[in-house]
Design an enzyme around this catalytic site. Sequence first.
Site, mmCIF file in Angstrom:
data_model
loop_
_atom_site.group_PDB
_atom_site.id
_atom_site.type_symbol
_atom_site.label_atom_id
_atom_site.label_comp_id
_atom_site.label_asym_id
_atom_site.label_seq_id
_atom_site.Cartn_x
_atom_site.Cartn_y
_atom_site.Cartn_z
ATOM 1 N N GLY A 13 0.728 -1.139 0.047
ATOM 2 C CA GLY A 13 -0.092 -0.180 -0.036
ATOM 3 C C GLY A 13 0.781 1.049 -0.125
ATOM 4 C CD GLU A 14 4.100 2.658 3.189
ATOM 5 O OE1 GLU A 14 5.083 3.310 2.387
ATOM 6 O OE2 GLU A 14 4.375 2.318 3.935
#
Length: 345
Positions: free
Chosen positions: A312-313
Amino acid sequence: MLDGIAPLDEEAMEAARALQARLTKPAGSLGQLEELSVRLAGLAGVCPPPLPEPAAVAVFAGDHGVHAQGVTPWPQEVTAQMVANFLAGGAVVNAFARQVGASVTVVDVGVAAPLEAADRLVNARVRAGTRDMTVEPALTRDEVTAALEAGARIAFRLVDEGARVLLTGDMGIANTTPSAALIAAFTGAPASATTGRGTGVDDDTYVRKVAVVESALRLHAPDPGDPVGVLAAVGGLEHAALAGYILGAASRRVPVILDGVIAVSAALAAAALSPDAVGAMVAGHRSSEPGATVALRHLGLAPLIDLGLRLGEGSGAVLALPIVGAAVRVLHEVATFDSAGVSEK
């Protein structure tokens, strides 16, 4: 905003296809990159399309009431701690963004813990986390609308500041659980096909997580024809904000590179609100979360890279950025057979 989202420009796409056919390479030899360049020309309405630079990542952060159901071993406090890490430049997405020269903006759209003001932190908090979707709707319709509008405003701001490509980022402990529910709701796939292990849960926790998603879907029976209602029932604040961000990019005719399963679940909501918004979407990578493949198939998008990522991120979206740039640069810089004096077959 929705009224400003239009189909891809067919004339520009045809011009891009014709140019690809005249470049000094065998026809079709760049595979998926050729079709990507054609789509980006259609989005911009001109051939060749603008180079996708500068680039801006927006990381939308929020917490989730469903965390109380034991769907992850990570404490909810990690969301706020990781926001601080993003702002300090110490996360993976920061390192990857520095590699490609992209800016990173963090947006608090629903973190449970209070956050101190900081540069590159946007306070767009709608509420301090969602409600537990296994007990009641995660959000109200008004809260979903507020988050959608917050995401769109971030897209508009970044484009107005000069960004020519937007990248999605997210942070929220337990957010793969609402992502699985959103993907199941919008595609009709069973929870067992859309739910993954997230940050790496054990077998018992995974079984519980699937049951939690199934329980929420039974409770609310979300209607995919009512995307705001689906987001309210089983979504997260970062999902709604990401959907608004994607729609904002589409309305400005700017490509948006999608990250992993959180982003593609939000993209399903954006597509349900405006089907033509898919024209602005670029699938950065294929997350190892199974729901990501289900969502990408439903959207008709092929991922640019497949490295088994599940962070993610915005990490996968940033890794894909140079590939998107290369697809466009071919149309700008590669010689044609005529200009290079190269014989065609």
